[in-house]
Write an enzyme that holds these catalytic residues in place. Structure first.
Site, PDB file in Angstrom:
ATOM      1  N   LYS A  14     -27.591 -21.060   2.506  1.00  0.00           N
ATOM      2  CA  LYS A  14     -27.605 -20.682   3.917  1.00  0.00           C
ATOM      3  C   LYS A  14     -26.265 -20.086   4.286  1.00  0.00           C
ATOM      4  O   LYS A  14     -25.213 -20.620   3.931  1.00  0.00           O
ATOM      5  CB  LYS A  14     -27.867 -21.925   4.779  1.00  0.00           C
ATOM      6  N   THR A  59     -33.283 -23.676   2.247  1.00  0.00           N
ATOM      7  CA  THR A  59     -32.015 -23.322   2.902  1.00  0.00           C
ATOM      8  C   THR A  59     -31.981 -23.933   4.305  1.00  0.00           C
ATOM      9  O   THR A  59     -30.914 -24.243   4.825  1.00  0.00           O
ATOM     10  CB  THR A  59     -31.798 -21.794   2.955  1.00  0.00           C
ATOM     11  N   ARG A 186      10.333   2.804   9.818  1.00  0.00           N
ATOM     12  CA  ARG A 186       8.952   3.094  10.221  1.00  0.00           C
ATOM     13  C   ARG A 186       8.334   1.837  10.814  1.00  0.00           C
ATOM     14  O   ARG A 186       8.876   0.736  10.676  1.00  0.00           O
ATOM     15  CB  ARG A 186       8.118   3.572   9.018  1.00  0.00           C
ATOM     16  N   GLN A 253       4.158  -3.627  -0.808  1.00  0.00           N
ATOM     17  CA  GLN A 253       4.090  -4.342  -2.074  1.00  0.00           C
ATOM     18  C   GLN A 253       5.236  -5.351  -2.200  1.00  0.00           C
ATOM     19  O   GLN A 253       5.037  -6.521  -2.569  1.00  0.00           O
ATOM     20  CB  GLN A 253       4.163  -3.352  -3.257  1.00  0.00           C
ATOM     21  N   HIS A 281      -1.475   2.454   9.602  1.00  0.00           N
ATOM     22  CA  HIS A 281      -0.488   3.518   9.837  1.00  0.00           C
ATOM     23  C   HIS A 281      -0.344   3.840  11.324  1.00  0.00           C
ATOM     24  O   HIS A 281      -1.335   3.917  12.062  1.00  0.00           O
ATOM     25  CB  HIS A 281      -0.903   4.786   9.085  1.00  0.00           C
TER      26      HIS A 281
HETATM   27  O1  URC Z   1       4.441   0.366   1.654  1.00  0.00           O
HETATM   28  C1  URC Z   1       3.776   1.332   1.250  1.00  0.00           C
HETATM   29  N1  URC Z   1       3.215   1.288   0.011  1.00  0.00           N
HETATM   30  C2  URC Z   1       2.482   2.333  -0.494  1.00  0.00           C
HETATM   31  O2  URC Z   1       1.951   2.252  -1.649  1.00  0.00           O
HETATM   32  C3  URC Z   1       2.310   3.462   0.324  1.00  0.00           C
HETATM   33  N2  URC Z   1       1.657   4.654   0.157  1.00  0.00           N
HETATM   34  C4  URC Z   1       1.819   5.364   1.288  1.00  0.00           C
HETATM   35  O3  URC Z   1       1.342   6.519   1.506  1.00  0.00           O
HETATM   36  N3  URC Z   1       2.596   4.671   2.180  1.00  0.00           N
HETATM   37  C5  URC Z   1       2.900   3.484   1.606  1.00  0.00           C
HETATM   38  N4  URC Z   1       3.634   2.430   2.053  1.00  0.00           N
END
Ligand code: URC
Length: 320
Positions: A14, A59, A186, A253, A281
């Protein structure tokens, strides 16, 4: 005619069982709201291959068990424990069901603060954002009903954050496909999905069927940063927010990795930490045709949020 196919896997149950539970302690009430999914595996092949329903726990019954345990379980306020209780109850009750997969999403209800002295109200709550606590539990009884193992993971979904500086993105591959400019400043915004896992733990089902509870060894319950420590989520959330806020981010990352490392360092029982971070973005609006500079990073003040496409950065950080 030779058989060309076979049933290679089967799991059913469920989904989206919605439950709100009120716990009353005198005039102070606590509420939890869960969306529960219960899926089962076991000796259920014939229900698919022979139209034999004799092996099916309906269920609908799974929904009823969920509501019943929401009423009687002493673990209802802690979703990790409630999920373990629910899965263990089903696996120990039905001889032919060997595994239960219980996923719980907890919605936010926070107390309304009232009065000049800012007191939390005893029975009034507000939906404190879209963020959810998530719990995924696998109850494995394949080694025997007295040797049940619980694989527990938990985390957060949809925690939306934004910082207006302290984020750069430079030195990435430049080739014939590259349009993106390097930026030393940014906006960084993401909707955080976090999931961390613990090593499997042993669960004893109740010896007395009527005494509806599971037995969790006291030593395990007390382990700080372990699977039964209800503070792990608070710490993981605080670490995630603090690292996000304070890191001079070189990329999504790199910030993700720091978050995962810190959660592992500060929670002894956590084995792996996974994040999925969409890069939401925000593009500075080009006003140069009006003679207005909104593109130089220090002068960029008006941004266009772009819903799609977004980057999507994922990784798992594991304990060595
Ligand atoms: O922090 C980011 N990692 C990316 O892999 C990436 N690729 C991107 O176009 N902008 C960003 N910014």
């Amino acid at each position: 005619m030779p058989e060309l196919s076979y049933l290679s896997s089967a799991r059913y149950g469920k989904d989206a069982v919605r439950v709100l539970r009120v716990v009353r302690e005198g005039s102070t009430h606590t509420v939890v709201e869960y969306n529960v999914r219960v899926l089962l595996e076991g000796d259920i092949e014939v229900s698919y291959t022979e139209a034999d329903n004799s092996v099916i726990v309906a269920t609908d019954s799974m929904k009823n068990i969920t509501y019943y345990l929401a009423k009687v379980s002493p673990h209802i306020l802690i979703p990790e424990r409630f999920a373990v209780h629910l899965g263990t109850h089903i696996v120990s009750k039905y001889a032919h069901i060997h595994k239960a997969f219980v996923d719980i999403e907890q919605l936010r209800w926070s107390r309304i603060i009232v009065g000049q002295d800012g007191k939390p109200h005893p029975h009034s709550f507000f939906r404190d954002g879209d963020e959810k606590k998530t719990v995924k539990v696998q109850i494995d009884g394949t080694a025997g009903k007295d040797k049940i193992q619980a694989h527990v993971s938990a985390g957060i979904n949809d925690l939306l954050v934004l910082k207006s500086t302290g984020s750069s993105f430079t030195s990435f591959i430049r080739d014939e496909y590259t349009l993106l400019k390097e930026v030393d400043d940014r906006i960084f915004s993401t909707s955080i999905d976090l999931n961390y896992t613990f090593t499997p733990v042993n669960i004893s089902p109740p010896k007395d069927e009527k005494k509806l509870d599971i037995v969790i060894p006291a030593s395990e319950q007390a382990e700080a940063g372990g699977v039964w420590d209800p503070k792990v989520l608070d710490r993981a959330r605080t670490i995630t927010l603090e690292v996000f806020a304070e890191d001079e981010s070189a990329s999504v990352q790199a910030t993700l990795y720091k978050m995962g490392q810190k959660i592992i360092a500060e929670n002894a029982g956590v084995q792996t930490v996974s994040y999925a971070l969409p890069n939401k973005h925000y593009i500075p609006v080009d006003m140069s045709y009006m003679g207005v500079d909104n593109l130089t990073p220090a002068k960029a003040e008006v941004f266009q949020p772009v819903a799609a496409p977004s980057g999507l950065i994922t990784a798992t950080v594991s304990r060595k």
